[in-house]
Motif scaffolding. Structure first.
Motif, short mmCIF file in Angstrom:
data_model
loop_
_atom_site.label_atom_id
_atom_site.label_comp_id
_atom_site.label_asym_id
_atom_site.label_seq_id
_atom_site.Cartn_x
_atom_site.Cartn_y
_atom_site.Cartn_z
N VAL A 65 26.23 24.03 0.70
CA VAL A 65 25.99 22.65 0.68
C VAL A 65 26.30 21.86 1.68
O VAL A 65 26.99 21.69 2.16
CB VAL A 65 26.95 22.26 -0.74
N GLY A 66 25.63 20.86 1.59
CA GLY A 66 25.41 19.41 3.26
C GLY A 66 26.54 18.71 2.08
O GLY A 66 27.30 18.65 3.38
N HIS A 67 25.78 18.16 1.43
CA HIS A 67 27.94 17.67 0.63
C HIS A 67 27.80 17.27 -0.37
O HIS A 67 27.02 17.78 -1.33
CB HIS A 67 26.92 15.71 1.09
N GLN A 68 29.61 17.11 -0.92
CA GLN A 68 28.85 17.28 -2.46
C GLN A 68 29.80 15.46 -2.94
O GLN A 68 30.92 15.64 -2.07
CB GLN A 68 30.48 17.85 -3.18
N ASP A 69 29.16 15.33 -4.01
CA ASP A 69 29.28 14.36 -5.10
C ASP A 69 31.17 14.29 -5.15
O ASP A 69 31.04 15.02 -6.07
CB ASP A 69 28.69 12.88 -5.38
N PRO A 70 32.06 13.57 -4.32
CA PRO A 70 33.59 14.15 -5.91
C PRO A 70 33.61 13.61 -7.14
O PRO A 70 34.23 13.33 -7.95
CB PRO A 70 34.37 13.39 -4.56
N GLN A 71 33.00 12.20 -7.24
CA GLN A 71 32.71 11.00 -8.27
C GLN A 71 31.91 11.89 -9.10
O GLN A 71 32.66 12.27 -10.41
CB GLN A 71 32.54 10.48 -8.15
N THR A 72 30.59 12.70 -8.57
CA THR A 72 29.73 13.13 -9.49
C THR A 72 29.48 14.83 -9.73
O THR A 72 28.99 15.22 -10.58
CB THR A 72 27.97 12.62 -10.50
N GLY A 73 29.98 15.28 -8.43
CA GLY A 73 29.65 16.63 -8.22
C GLY A 73 28.27 16.77 -7.97
O GLY A 73 28.32 18.01 -7.90
N LEU A 74 27.68 15.73 -7.59
CA LEU A 74 26.02 16.37 -7.19
C LEU A 74 26.27 17.22 -5.25
O LEU A 74 26.88 16.03 -5.47
CB LEU A 74 25.25 14.81 -7.48
N LEU A 75 25.55 17.88 -4.98
CA LEU A 75 25.11 19.16 -4.38
C LEU A 75 23.87 18.19 -3.74
O LEU A 75 22.97 18.73 -4.18
CB LEU A 75 25.49 20.05 -4.47
N THR A 76 24.05 18.32 -2.39
CA THR A 76 22.55 17.80 -1.42
C THR A 76 22.48 18.64 -0.84
O THR A 76 23.19 19.61 0.43
CB THR A 76 22.79 16.73 -0.63
N ASP A 77 21.22 18.82 -0.25
CA ASP A 77 21.15 20.16 0.92
C ASP A 77 21.22 21.50 0.15
O ASP A 77 22.47 21.93 1.22
CB ASP A 77 21.40 19.71 2.25
N VAL A 78 21.19 21.93 0.08
CA VAL A 78 20.98 23.62 -1.25
C VAL A 78 20.80 24.75 -0.44
O VAL A 78 19.67 24.56 -0.52
CB VAL A 78 21.56 23.22 -2.39
N LEU A 79 21.42 26.02 -0.07
CA LEU A 79 20.88 26.76 0.21
C LEU A 79 21.39 27.64 -0.30
O LEU A 79 23.00 28.36 -0.82
CB LEU A 79 20.89 27.08 1.82
N ILE A 80 20.52 29.12 -1.21
CA ILE A 80 21.43 30.05 -1.83
C ILE A 80 20.77 31.39 -1.39
O ILE A 80 19.63 31.54 -1.55
CB ILE A 80 21.34 29.96 -3.38
#
Length: 497
Positions: A161-176
């Motif tokens: 993941v590119g970044h994880q929001d510490p408050q909401t847990g939303l992940l951006t730029d996800v690669l699986i």
């Protein structure tokens, strides 16, 4: 009970309880430091951690109780001596054994109780603790993403993941990357603008929610001789999936499966010792007797050869005379005899090695069982010896508090611990009998306890620094006079020159 005895008991119980919990806390911190890597990062609930610590504390009683007894005895008698209360009791006509009488009775009760603790509670706690530690080790770490790094804690899957929001847990730029082993090399690559990836509340499923992404499925035809591959591309606005997961939740194992010398009481240990002694004797007999009677010095088996002169080749000692006739045989017959002899030797070695390994395993278990049997018996004796060391020491040094008593207690306990570990190691290796190895430290410390008790009863100044200063003062004065005289002679000679 006399009032003076109640006073002594009251003075002892407080330090005893305090020092016991201090010692247990120190030992518990050592336990946590040892297993910290297994506990951190797995999402273990607080109830499980408290349960593990309770089992660990019960297991440490055999180590913490002797040290607490020693420290409490030194502190109690040191406080009484420092406040001149011990002197007042002796002035009233009470000897040191009379003063220590209620404490000796109390320590005896604690020593007897410690036997039942290590015989019943400690084996149960050991079984539960080993089971719980095994279950914790089987757990996987919780899913925690770090920006820009791949997470490989899930089987057959890598997630970045590119970044994880510490408050909401939303992940951006996800690669699986997903490459299941049971699908013959098929691989799926998923890219998404954002999403959520987390475990379900029961940790049995992986909840995946992705927004605005693409998925690439690469399939390989394993039946075709040229392994033709196909690549499919899918575009999605929303993708949801619940993937079954294993290893993230704790699966409790039956504690009865963990059965060893540390999880048995003295009756079970005695039964196991009797069984292992028979196994060792049987394995030894099984190894040597057939090897000597049937393999090396066999008299009934015969190597069939063409010449009648070699009919005694494998009938024992008379075969030695037939060795001279080997030269008369043809090459093929001699080769067959050689191959049969080599095969018999190899079979004998394999049979002996297998039986020998079984005998060694049984022997190691026998040594460990004997060590645990003697450990349960020696603990009450060690507690009494530590009390008989600590109480006279406290009466001699006449210092209370946590300063000097801790120093002396640690010194004696380190000596006891080193001797005990050395004896236990030799007993487990079979160098010494378990009786000698496990009773080595009580045997060494018992004369020290008797000597200190004798010195304290006779008001010895064994550790009184003022007494040593008074004894050394005449020698120091004489030495100072000699030095002064030598200095004066040197100055006189210098003035003459």
């Amino acid at each position: 009970m006399k009032t003076i005895h109640k006073f002594v008991l009251k003075s002892y119980l407080g330090p005893m309880i305090l020092t016991f919990f201090i010692v247990m806390f120190v030992l518990l911190m050592n336990f946590l430091w040892r297993y910290i890597d297994e506990l951190v990062g797995k999402g273990i609930d607080m109830g499980t951690i408290v349960e593990l610590l309770c089992y660990a504390m019960a297991n440490m009683i055999s180590l913490g109780l002797p040290l607490a007894t020693l420290l409490a005895a030194i502190m109690t008698m040191g406080n009484l001596g420092e406040n001149y209360e011990l002197l007042a009791m002796k002035s009233a006509g009470m000897s040191l054994p009379q003063i220590l009488k209620p404490l000796i009775v109390l320590t005896g009760i604690i020593a007897v109780g410690s036997f039942f603790v290590v015989n019943n509670l400690v084996p149960y706690s050991n079984r539960k603790m080993q089971s719980l530690i095994f279950d914790i080790k089987q757990m996987k770490q919780t899913i925690e993403f770090q920006d820009g790094l791949f997470f490989n804690g899930i089987d057959d899957m890598s997630i970045r993941v590119g970044h994880q929001d510490p408050q909401t847990g939303l992940l951006t730029d996800v690669l699986i990357y997903s490459n299941p082993k049971n699908k013959g090399g098929d691989m799926t690559t998923t890219l998404a603008d954002s999403g959520y990836i987390r475990l379900s509340d029961d940790k049995r499923f992986l909840e995946v929610i992705l927004f605005e992404g693409e998925r690439y499925d690469q399939t390989r035809n394993a039946n075709a001789w040229y392994n033709k591959s196909a690549l499919d591309r899918y575009v999605f606005s929303l993708q949801q999936a619940n993937l079954p997961m294993k290893g993230f939740d704790m699966q409790r194992t039956d504690a009865s499966l963990f059965n060893n010398s540390q999880t048995q009481n003295i009756r079970e240990l005695q039964q196991q010792i009797d069984t292992l002694e028979r196994q060792v004797s049987s394995a030894t007999t099984r190894s040597y007797d057939p090897l000597l009677k049937e393999r090396i010095f066999a008299r009934d088996t015969t190597v069939v050869v063409a010449s009648d002169s070699l009919s005694e080749v494998r009938r024992g000692f008379p075969a030695l005379k037939a060795l001279d006739s080997l030269e008369a045989l043809d090459l093929r017959t001699r080769s067959r005899i050689w191959n049969q002899a080599v095969t018999a030797a190899r079979n004998s070695r394999s049979m002996f090695s297998f039986d020998e390994s079984q005998a060694k395993d049984a022997l190691n278990q026998l040594y460990r069982s004997k060590v645990e049997w003697h450990r349960k018996i020696s603990l009450p004796v060690s507690i009494m010896i530590f009390f008989l060391i600590g109480a006279p020491l406290g009466a001699i040094i006449r210092k209370g508090g946590l300063g000097m008593p801790i120093v002396i207690s640690v010194i004696f306990f380190v000596i006891y611990y080193i001797i005990s570990l050395s004896g236990e190691k030799m007993a487990k290796e079979g160098t010494w009998e378990a009786l000698y190895g496990m009773w080595l430290s009580p045997f060494i410390l018992a004369p020290i306890a008797v000597y200190l008790t004798y010195k304290a009863t006779n008001d010895s100044s064994l550790l009184d620094m003022d007494w040593y200063r008074a004894k050394l003062k005449p020698l120091a004065d004489r030495l100072e006079a000699l030095v002064g005289r030598a200095v004066r002679i040197v100055r006189k000679e210098r003035d003459k020159k």
